[in-house]
Design a protein around this motif. Sequence first.
Motif, short mmCIF file in Angstrom:
data_model
loop_
_atom_site.label_atom_id
_atom_site.label_comp_id
_atom_site.label_asym_id
_atom_site.label_seq_id
_atom_site.Cartn_x
_atom_site.Cartn_y
_atom_site.Cartn_z
N GLY A 28 10.56 7.10 -30.81
CA GLY A 28 10.07 6.26 -29.72
C GLY A 28 10.71 6.57 -28.38
N ILE A 29 11.93 7.09 -28.42
CA ILE A 29 12.61 7.49 -27.18
C ILE A 29 12.41 8.98 -26.92
N GLY A 30 12.52 9.77 -27.97
CA GLY A 30 12.46 11.22 -27.82
C GLY A 30 11.11 11.76 -27.41
N ALA A 31 10.04 11.23 -27.98
CA ALA A 31 8.71 11.74 -27.65
C ALA A 31 8.39 11.57 -26.16
N PRO A 32 8.58 10.38 -25.59
CA PRO A 32 8.29 10.25 -24.15
C PRO A 32 9.20 11.14 -23.29
N VAL A 33 10.45 11.29 -23.69
CA VAL A 33 11.36 12.17 -22.94
C VAL A 33 10.83 13.59 -22.97
N LEU A 34 10.36 14.02 -24.13
CA LEU A 34 9.79 15.36 -24.26
C LEU A 34 8.57 15.52 -23.37
N PHE A 35 7.71 14.49 -23.35
CA PHE A 35 6.51 14.57 -22.52
C PHE A 35 6.86 14.61 -21.03
N VAL A 36 7.83 13.80 -20.64
CA VAL A 36 8.17 13.68 -19.22
C VAL A 36 8.92 14.92 -18.72
N THR A 37 9.72 15.52 -19.57
CA THR A 37 10.52 16.68 -19.13
C THR A 37 9.71 17.96 -19.08
N ASN A 38 8.50 17.95 -19.62
CA ASN A 38 7.61 19.11 -19.52
C ASN A 38 6.66 18.83 -18.37
N PRO A 39 6.83 19.53 -17.23
CA PRO A 39 6.03 19.21 -16.04
C PRO A 39 4.52 19.26 -16.28
N THR A 40 4.06 20.20 -17.07
CA THR A 40 2.62 20.32 -17.33
C THR A 40 2.12 19.11 -18.11
N VAL A 41 2.84 18.74 -19.15
CA VAL A 41 2.45 17.59 -19.97
C VAL A 41 2.53 16.31 -19.15
N ALA A 42 3.62 16.17 -18.40
CA ALA A 42 3.80 14.97 -17.57
C ALA A 42 2.64 14.82 -16.59
N LYS A 43 2.24 15.90 -15.98
CA LYS A 43 1.14 15.85 -15.00
C LYS A 43 -0.17 15.46 -15.69
N GLN A 44 -0.44 16.07 -16.83
CA GLN A 44 -1.69 15.77 -17.54
C GLN A 44 -1.73 14.31 -18.00
#
Length: 131
Positions: A28-44
Amino acid sequence: MTTEAAKEHFTNYTEYAKTLRTWLVAYGIGAPVLFVTNPTVAKQVKESGFGSYIVYLFMAGVALQIMIALINKWAAWHMYFGEENSEYKAGSGYKKWEWVNSQTRLDLALDALSIAAFVVATVWVLRVLLA
């Protein structure tokens, strides 16, 4: 009196409970961190319009795990204190917490809600990424 077999089953249960809670909170903490720290994923995710829902679902899953951990912690304390203090054990406060302590359905429900929140959030992220 508790039998040796019952103690072994309880030990087994507590290990699985700890492991599951650890994995759920980590995801629950790690998945969002992974999404946010990847600029491409975060933007999408941000541009999808689902970003806030995804974040809220992950936060809700973690919050539910914290809630059940707190409930179980306090129930365990009251059970311990009741064993050490017979006057307290005879009172209504102990009886209420003893009832809470016996409600395995509460653990099951909050775990299921956490998992459901994580599944929905993850599916939304995957739909955004694979669209």
